[in-house]
Design a protein around this motif. Sequence first.
Motif, PDB file in Angstrom:
ATOM      1  N   ARG A  71       0.833  -1.209   0.000  1.00 15.81           N
ATOM      2  CA  ARG A  71       0.000   0.000   0.000  1.00 15.81           C
ATOM      3  C   ARG A  71       0.864   1.255   0.000  1.00 15.81           C
ATOM      4  O   ARG A  71       0.612   2.200  -0.734  1.00 15.81           O
ATOM      5  N   SER A  72       1.930   1.252   0.801  1.00 13.69           N
ATOM      6  CA  SER A  72       2.788   2.434   0.883  1.00 13.69           C
ATOM      7  C   SER A  72       3.571   2.663  -0.409  1.00 13.69           C
ATOM      8  O   SER A  72       3.916   3.796  -0.731  1.00 13.69           O
ATOM      9  N   PHE A  73       3.859   1.601  -1.154  1.00  9.15           N
ATOM     10  CA  PHE A  73       4.584   1.729  -2.420  1.00  9.15           C
ATOM     11  C   PHE A  73       3.661   2.071  -3.596  1.00  9.15           C
ATOM     12  O   PHE A  73       4.099   2.640  -4.582  1.00  9.15           O
ATOM     13  N   LYS A  84       8.251   2.052 -12.117  1.00  9.88           N
ATOM     14  CA  LYS A  84       8.656   3.297 -11.448  1.00  9.88           C
ATOM     15  C   LYS A  84       8.394   3.209  -9.949  1.00  9.88           C
ATOM     16  O   LYS A  84       9.267   3.548  -9.140  1.00  9.88           O
ATOM     17  N   GLU A  85       7.218   2.757  -9.545  1.00  7.35           N
ATOM     18  CA  GLU A  85       6.907   2.632  -8.117  1.00  7.35           C
ATOM     19  C   GLU A  85       7.885   1.660  -7.450  1.00  7.35           C
ATOM     20  O   GLU A  85       8.351   1.899  -6.332  1.00  7.35           O
ATOM     21  N   LEU A  90      12.417   0.857  -3.908  1.00  3.50           N
ATOM     22  CA  LEU A  90      13.721   0.257  -3.675  1.00  3.50           C
ATOM     23  C   LEU A  90      14.720   1.324  -3.238  1.00  3.50           C
ATOM     24  O   LEU A  90      15.488   1.127  -2.294  1.00  3.50           O
ATOM     25  N   HIS A  91      14.692   2.449  -3.907  1.00  8.10           N
ATOM     26  CA  HIS A  91      15.582   3.563  -3.562  1.00  8.10           C
ATOM     27  C   HIS A  91      15.319   4.058  -2.139  1.00  8.10           C
ATOM     28  O   HIS A  91      16.238   4.222  -1.349  1.00  8.10           O
ATOM     29  N   MET A  92      14.050   4.271  -1.816  1.00  8.48           N
ATOM     30  CA  MET A  92      13.711   4.813  -0.504  1.00  8.48           C
ATOM     31  C   MET A  92      14.093   3.866   0.628  1.00  8.48           C
ATOM     32  O   MET A  92      14.521   4.304   1.692  1.00  8.48           O
ATOM     33  N   THR A  93      13.947   2.596   0.408  1.00  6.17           N
ATOM     34  CA  THR A  93      14.204   1.638   1.488  1.00  6.17           C
ATOM     35  C   THR A  93      15.652   1.162   1.536  1.00  6.17           C
ATOM     36  O   THR A  93      16.050   0.557   2.527  1.00  6.17           O
ATOM     37  N   SER A  94      16.445   1.456   0.508  1.00  4.13           N
ATOM     38  CA  SER A  94      17.826   0.966   0.496  1.00  4.13           C
ATOM     39  C   SER A  94      18.862   2.063   0.344  1.00  4.13           C
ATOM     40  O   SER A  94      20.048   1.773   0.297  1.00  4.13           O
ATOM     41  N   ALA A  99      16.607   9.902   6.495  1.00  7.97           N
ATOM     42  CA  ALA A  99      15.430  10.744   6.238  1.00  7.97           C
ATOM     43  C   ALA A  99      14.498  10.104   5.210  1.00  7.97           C
ATOM     44  O   ALA A  99      13.279  10.090   5.387  1.00  7.97           O
ATOM     45  N   LEU A 100      15.067   9.551   4.146  1.00  5.21           N
ATOM     46  CA  LEU A 100      14.241   8.889   3.121  1.00  5.21           C
ATOM     47  C   LEU A 100      13.532   7.676   3.695  1.00  5.21           C
ATOM     48  O   LEU A 100      12.353   7.449   3.431  1.00  5.21           O
ATOM     49  N   LYS A 101      14.265   6.882   4.465  1.00  4.00           N
ATOM     50  CA  LYS A 101      13.662   5.692   5.060  1.00  4.00           C
ATOM     51  C   LYS A 101      12.547   6.071   6.024  1.00  4.00           C
ATOM     52  O   LYS A 101      11.513   5.400   6.084  1.00  4.00           O
TER      53      LYS A 101
END
Length: 192
Positions: A71-73, A84-85, A90-94, A99-101
Amino acid sequence: MGNAKSGAVSKELLQDLKLNTKFTEAEIAQWYGNFQKQCPTGRISPAEFEAIYSKFFPESDAKTYAQHVFRSFDTNDDGTLDFKEYIVALHMTSSGKTALKLEWAFSLFDVDKNGYITKAEVREICQAIFKLIPRDKQAELPSDENTPEKRADKLWSFFEKGENERIAEGEFIKGVTENKDALRLIQYEPVM
């Protein structure tokens, strides 16, 4: 979604992802090739996502947590993840950037997507996180966090909010950043 059926990432999508993620053009192209092999339709369904996610937690019940992560993705709320999602997630979680995480973690806890987190939402996510923890590991938890309810209460207490108050994204990020225990409570990472 760009050239979802062809073998290459569209130039427009490639540029967008290069600007908005840490990945290089070559990495994006490689991720795209793998994505196309795993998801020939160009989309990941919730069931496919749950199956993938459960492989990371073989001794646990990852289904509920995977549903929340999905849901969050799913930023466009169409019930699937496109390339794209997937790459942005993947970028946000890794990315390594806290701050991104934490921005992503806020979106995970904001179950109704209204821009705020309530104690009920914290409870819901803590229940899902708790299902990820194998039973033998649950027995080793401190007594003030050995149930989903206790874990949620402990986490909520760090924000110094009343039972019916809510937390905005900035408050969430600040509260978790300032407290290592809060950071630990919003996640569960299996020991590999």
